[in-house]
Design a protein around this motif. Structure first.
Motif, PDB file in Angstrom:
ATOM      1  N   ARG A   1      11.796  10.133   4.293  1.00 19.48           N
ATOM      2  CA  ARG A   1      12.701   9.250   3.543  1.00 19.48           C
ATOM      3  C   ARG A   1      12.090   7.856   3.387  1.00 19.48           C
ATOM      4  NH1 ARG A   1      14.192  13.318   2.792  1.00 19.48           N
ATOM      5  NH2 ARG A   1      16.098  14.399   3.282  1.00 19.48           N
ATOM      6  N   VAL A   2      11.456   7.364   4.467  1.00 19.60           N
ATOM      7  CA  VAL A   2      10.805   6.059   4.401  1.00 19.60           C
ATOM      8  C   VAL A   2       9.788   6.044   3.265  1.00 19.60           C
ATOM      9  CG1 VAL A   2       9.167   4.529   5.605  1.00 19.60           C
ATOM     10  CG2 VAL A   2      11.171   5.419   6.826  1.00 19.60           C
ATOM     11  N   PHE A   3       8.954   7.068   3.219  1.00 22.43           N
ATOM     12  CA  PHE A   3       7.886   7.103   2.211  1.00 22.43           C
ATOM     13  C   PHE A   3       8.455   7.319   0.803  1.00 22.43           C
ATOM     14  CE2 PHE A   3       5.270   8.794   5.951  1.00 22.43           C
ATOM     15  CZ  PHE A   3       5.002   7.510   6.402  1.00 22.43           C
ATOM     16  N   GLU A   4       9.538   8.096   0.696  1.00 26.97           N
ATOM     17  CA  GLU A   4      10.167   8.324  -0.614  1.00 26.97           C
ATOM     18  C   GLU A   4      10.871   7.067  -1.136  1.00 26.97           C
ATOM     19  OE1 GLU A   4      12.973  11.448   0.122  1.00 26.97           O
ATOM     20  OE2 GLU A   4      11.425  13.002   0.254  1.00 26.97           O
TER      21      GLU A   4
ATOM     22  N   ASN B   1      10.026   1.915  -2.142  1.00 27.52           N
ATOM     23  CA  ASN B   1      10.230   0.988  -3.263  1.00 27.52           C
ATOM     24  C   ASN B   1      11.583   0.280  -3.192  1.00 27.52           C
ATOM     25  OD1 ASN B   1       7.715   1.306  -4.520  1.00 27.52           O
ATOM     26  ND2 ASN B   1       8.390   3.203  -5.490  1.00 27.52           N
ATOM     27  N   GLN B   2      12.503   0.804  -2.369  1.00 26.80           N
ATOM     28  CA  GLN B   2      13.809   0.174  -2.196  1.00 26.80           C
ATOM     29  C   GLN B   2      13.775  -0.967  -1.170  1.00 26.80           C
ATOM     30  OE1 GLN B   2      16.597   3.293  -1.256  1.00 26.80           O
ATOM     31  NE2 GLN B   2      16.146   4.414  -3.138  1.00 26.80           N
ATOM     32  N   PHE B   3      12.683  -1.047  -0.397  1.00 23.54           N
ATOM     33  CA  PHE B   3      12.562  -2.112   0.598  1.00 23.54           C
ATOM     34  C   PHE B   3      12.360  -3.439  -0.125  1.00 23.54           C
ATOM     35  CE2 PHE B   3       9.838  -4.707   3.481  1.00 23.54           C
ATOM     36  CZ  PHE B   3      10.804  -4.959   4.434  1.00 23.54           C
ATOM     37  N   ARG B   4      13.227  -4.408   0.139  1.00 20.08           N
ATOM     38  CA  ARG B   4      13.222  -5.678  -0.596  1.00 20.08           C
ATOM     39  C   ARG B   4      12.701  -6.856   0.234  1.00 20.08           C
ATOM     40  NH1 ARG B   4      12.828  -3.182  -4.579  1.00 20.08           N
ATOM     41  NH2 ARG B   4      14.560  -2.098  -5.506  1.00 20.08           N
ATOM     42  N   SER B   5      12.097  -6.601   1.361  1.00 18.08           N
ATOM     43  CA  SER B   5      11.546  -7.660   2.230  1.00 18.08           C
ATOM     44  C   SER B   5      12.599  -8.683   2.638  1.00 18.08           C
ATOM     45  CB  SER B   5      10.365  -8.366   1.544  1.00 18.08           C
ATOM     46  OG  SER B   5       9.351  -7.445   1.276  1.00 18.08           O
ATOM     47  N   GLU B   6      13.851  -8.242   2.782  1.00 19.75           N
ATOM     48  CA  GLU B   6      14.932  -9.141   3.196  1.00 19.75           C
ATOM     49  C   GLU B   6      15.141  -9.106   4.702  1.00 19.75           C
ATOM     50  OE1 GLU B   6      18.115  -7.746   0.745  1.00 19.75           O
ATOM     51  OE2 GLU B   6      17.276  -8.681  -1.050  1.00 19.75           O
TER      52      GLU B   6
ATOM     53  N   ALA C   1       0.832  -1.209   0.000  1.00 22.90           N
ATOM     54  CA  ALA C   1       0.000   0.000   0.000  1.00 22.90           C
ATOM     55  C   ALA C   1       0.868   1.261   0.000  1.00 22.90           C
ATOM     56  CB  ALA C   1      -0.936  -0.008   1.202  1.00 22.90           C
ATOM     57  N   LEU C   2       1.963   1.224   0.747  1.00 20.70           N
ATOM     58  CA  LEU C   2       2.899   2.368   0.752  1.00 20.70           C
ATOM     59  C   LEU C   2       3.517   2.551  -0.624  1.00 20.70           C
ATOM     60  CD1 LEU C   2       4.819   1.945   4.120  1.00 20.70           C
ATOM     61  CD2 LEU C   2       3.241   3.781   3.527  1.00 20.70           C
ATOM     62  N   GLN C   3       3.888   1.457  -1.241  1.00 19.76           N
ATOM     63  CA  GLN C   3       4.512   1.534  -2.565  1.00 19.76           C
ATOM     64  C   GLN C   3       3.545   2.080  -3.617  1.00 19.76           C
ATOM     65  OE1 GLN C   3       5.958  -2.535  -2.790  1.00 19.76           O
ATOM     66  NE2 GLN C   3       7.984  -1.927  -2.016  1.00 19.76           N
ATOM     67  N   ARG C   4       2.262   1.914  -3.373  1.00 23.55           N
ATOM     68  CA  ARG C   4       1.252   2.508  -4.259  1.00 23.55           C
ATOM     69  C   ARG C   4       1.001   3.973  -3.904  1.00 23.55           C
ATOM     70  NH1 ARG C   4      -2.110  -2.598  -3.612  1.00 23.55           N
ATOM     71  NH2 ARG C   4      -3.053  -1.438  -1.915  1.00 23.55           N
ATOM     72  N   GLY C   5       1.619   4.455  -2.819  1.00 22.32           N
ATOM     73  CA  GLY C   5       1.485   5.851  -2.429  1.00 22.32           C
ATOM     74  C   GLY C   5       0.219   6.164  -1.658  1.00 22.32           C
ATOM     75  N   GLU C   6      -0.379   5.178  -1.019  1.00 19.38           N
ATOM     76  CA  GLU C   6      -1.616   5.396  -0.273  1.00 19.38           C
ATOM     77  C   GLU C   6      -1.343   6.201   0.999  1.00 19.38           C
ATOM     78  OE1 GLU C   6      -3.974   1.887   0.430  1.00 19.38           O
ATOM     79  OE2 GLU C   6      -3.633   1.163  -1.608  1.00 19.38           O
ATOM     80  N   ALA C   7      -1.979   7.359   1.073  1.00 19.40           N
ATOM     81  CA  ALA C   7      -1.802   8.246   2.230  1.00 19.40           C
ATOM     82  C   ALA C   7      -2.264   7.573   3.521  1.00 19.40           C
ATOM     83  CB  ALA C   7      -2.555   9.554   2.014  1.00 19.40           C
TER      84      ALA C   7
ATOM     85  N   GLU D   1      10.147  -2.892  10.028  1.00 21.87           N
ATOM     86  CA  GLU D   1      10.507  -2.039  11.158  1.00 21.87           C
ATOM     87  C   GLU D   1      12.025  -1.875  11.256  1.00 21.87           C
ATOM     88  OE1 GLU D   1       9.942  -1.602  15.998  1.00 21.87           O
ATOM     89  OE2 GLU D   1       8.846  -3.174  14.943  1.00 21.87           O
ATOM     90  N   GLY D   2      12.765  -2.948  11.024  1.00 22.35           N
ATOM     91  CA  GLY D   2      14.228  -2.857  11.040  1.00 22.35           C
ATOM     92  C   GLY D   2      14.737  -1.932   9.951  1.00 22.35           C
ATOM     93  N   TRP D   3      14.113  -1.976   8.789  1.00 14.95           N
ATOM     94  CA  TRP D   3      14.486  -1.094   7.680  1.00 14.95           C
ATOM     95  C   TRP D   3      14.213   0.362   8.052  1.00 14.95           C
ATOM     96  CZ3 TRP D   3      11.554   1.846   4.034  1.00 14.95           C
ATOM     97  CH2 TRP D   3      12.264   2.230   2.881  1.00 14.95           C
ATOM     98  N   ILE D   4      13.047   0.613   8.660  1.00 14.16           N
ATOM     99  CA  ILE D   4      12.723   1.974   9.116  1.00 14.16           C
ATOM    100  C   ILE D   4      13.746   2.425  10.155  1.00 14.16           C
ATOM    101  CG2 ILE D   4      11.032   3.371  10.373  1.00 14.16           C
ATOM    102  CD1 ILE D   4       8.824   1.637   9.132  1.00 14.16           C
ATOM    103  N   ARG D   5      14.083   1.536  11.073  1.00 14.39           N
ATOM    104  CA  ARG D   5      15.040   1.845  12.144  1.00 14.39           C
ATOM    105  C   ARG D   5      16.387   2.281  11.553  1.00 14.39           C
ATOM    106  NH1 ARG D   5      15.037  -0.628  17.278  1.00 14.39           N
ATOM    107  NH2 ARG D   5      16.983  -0.253  18.344  1.00 14.39           N
TER     108      ARG D   5
END
Length: 196
Positions: free
Chosen positions: A61-64, A67-72, A17-23, A76-80
């Motif tokens: 930055r998280v929202f921008e 799309n770079q988040f690869r589910s690896e 949903a974030l990758q689709r830009g849903e507010a 939450e760790g990625w945000i951290r």
């Protein structure tokens, strides 16, 4: 008819949903993680207002970059990691990473048994928060976040030797402050009554 906010059952649904830009998804992420991430920002940027600015910049930055988040790993760790990186960038921009203070040699070690029994985690976090920015940053990265000195050097732009030195000085200063706290508590009149 009231507009309902969708409930995302899983982290992966939320990321999509974030990758689709849903507010709405952005709002949910902010509400879900803001308190925990603010605690991280405050560990690095001791001033509340500055830490809030870093938090907002980090979520942007998280929202921008979602799309770079690869589910690896965990989202939450990625945000951290973004929060830590943005905090370090703030400190670097304000030239706080290289701040050092002179230490007299610590001649007496604290009574660690007393510290284990008398100090709570919040007391220790408060002592860490009082360290100079450079020491606090390296201590947090190494002791709390688990980064190696090589990783810290890469993140902060300092050498591994400087990272090791800053950590050593942070530990010495913490020992000094624990010893001072121990002395103050043990010399208080009410301590003798409580210990009896």
């Amino acid at each position: 008819m009231a507009l309902s906010i969708p409930y995302y059952l899983s982290e992966s649904q939320l990321v999509v949903a974030l990758q689709r830009g849903e507010a709405r998804a952005q709002k949910i992420v902010y509400e879900r993680y803001a308190n925990r991430m603010m605690a991280i920002c405050l560990r690095y940027v001791a001033n509340q207002a500055d830490a809030e600015d870093v938090l907002i910049e980090s979520f942007m930055r998280v929202f921008e970059r979602v799309n770079q988040f690869r589910s690896e790993g965990s989202f939450e760790g990625w945000i951290r990691r973004i929060m830590v990186t943005e905090s370090l960038m703030f400190l670097r921009k304000n030239k706080s990473l290289r701040q050092e203070i002179s230490l007299e040699s610590v001649t007496e070690e604290p009574d660690y048994q007393w510290a284990d029994e008398a100090l709570q985690a919040n007391d220790l976090l408060r002592l860490v928060a009082q360290l100079p920015d450079g020491y606090r940053t390296i201590f947090n990265l190494y002791a709390i976040e688990g980064y190696s000195h090589a990783e810290i050097a890469s993140l902060t732009g300092i050498s591994e030797g400087t990272s090791k030195s800053q950590l050593s000085r942070a530990r010495a200063l913490l020992q000094q402050r624990i010893k001072t706290l121990e002395t103050d508590v043990k010399s208080a009149p009410e301590y003798g009554k409580a210990a009896s």
